[in-house]
Scaffold this active site. Sequence first.
Site, PDB file in Angstrom:
ATOM      1  N   LYS A 173       0.681   0.336   2.477  1.00 14.65           N
ATOM      2  CA  LYS A 173       0.810   1.102   3.706  1.00 14.65           C
ATOM      3  C   LYS A 173       0.661   2.364   3.069  1.00 14.65           C
ATOM      4  O   LYS A 173       1.330   3.417   3.545  1.00 14.65           O
ATOM      5  CB  LYS A 173       2.081   0.968   4.606  1.00 14.65           C
ATOM      6  N   ARG A 174      -0.408   2.822   2.221  1.00 18.52           N
ATOM      7  CA  ARG A 174      -0.493   4.205   2.016  1.00 18.52           C
ATOM      8  C   ARG A 174      -1.507   4.996   2.883  1.00 18.52           C
ATOM      9  O   ARG A 174      -2.162   4.291   3.512  1.00 18.52           O
ATOM     10  CB  ARG A 174      -1.075   4.376   0.296  1.00 18.52           C
TER      11      ARG A 174
END
Length: 318
Positions: free
Chosen positions: A105-106
């Site tokens: 989830k960058r």
Amino acid sequence: MINQLISKIRRTNAPIVVGLDPMLNYVPEHIQKAAFAEYGETLEGAGEAIWQFNKGIVDAIYELVPAVKPQIAMYEQFGIPGLAAFRKTVDYCHEKGLVVIGDIKRGDIGSTCEAYAVGHLGKVQVGSKWYGGFNEDFSTVNPYLGSDGVKPFLKVCAEEKKGIFVLVKTSNPSSGQFQDRLVRAKAQEGDKPLYEVVGEQVAAWGEEYMPQEGAYSYVGAVVGATYPEQGRILREIMPKAYILVPGYGAQGGKGADLVHFFNEDGLGAIVNSSRGIIAAYQQAQYAHLGEKGYADAARAAVLAMREDISSALNGKTR
């Protein structure tokens, strides 16, 4: 890589990804004791425990499913030993022929985002040599910093023939606090939920990043099983995006909720279950297997999930 994922889904007849999201309270006592006997009650001991736990799960399910999805936060909480266990898990899953979706989830901008993309999907140069950092096949990406936070991942995907799943409508209860807000993307259009605007952008990115052969893009989307109506809408908006569907099982999603996440070809979605599989031995229906049968319980949970989804897609629970 998207075509490899689809090929494995077809071969296993299981549009399922197992979330390898270990907490220490999921790890049976005998595994913890063995790890602590060797490394002490330390971060190294915790890293060893979750690695051995993961290995047992993977050995039990690798021929049943096409992919796994380790959630990096579950490893980061144990510091460097946890990250070492993450990388060992990724490598072992590859040895077993599994596609690995790094749930990271960058979302960032500039050189920071480029570094995330390289570290997880690409290769970094060290002197005259090149190395893969974590070496996943796909990663999850947060688009809410705009295209600056996505394009570095798209560039690496094009170079490495890998893929991303962009957060569009997430499965958590408060997702609507922002994602359901009505916005006006264009002056000539009416208001629409923000998740639809993001879905339209995912579809546009996907058109730019298609494999030479195949119907689906390198750019997929994350849409929670807990929001089946939104899943139906987003399936229409993003016909060429593979949808990663979290929220099955422990979060309340079931096979009957998932029908509209798939396209008419029976493809287009892959459904994640994490603790519903890896901690299945703690559920009443698998309690007879005991802690030492945790991997057998995980295998049984995968088979039950596969049957539930197959029944829904075949129209038995429509």
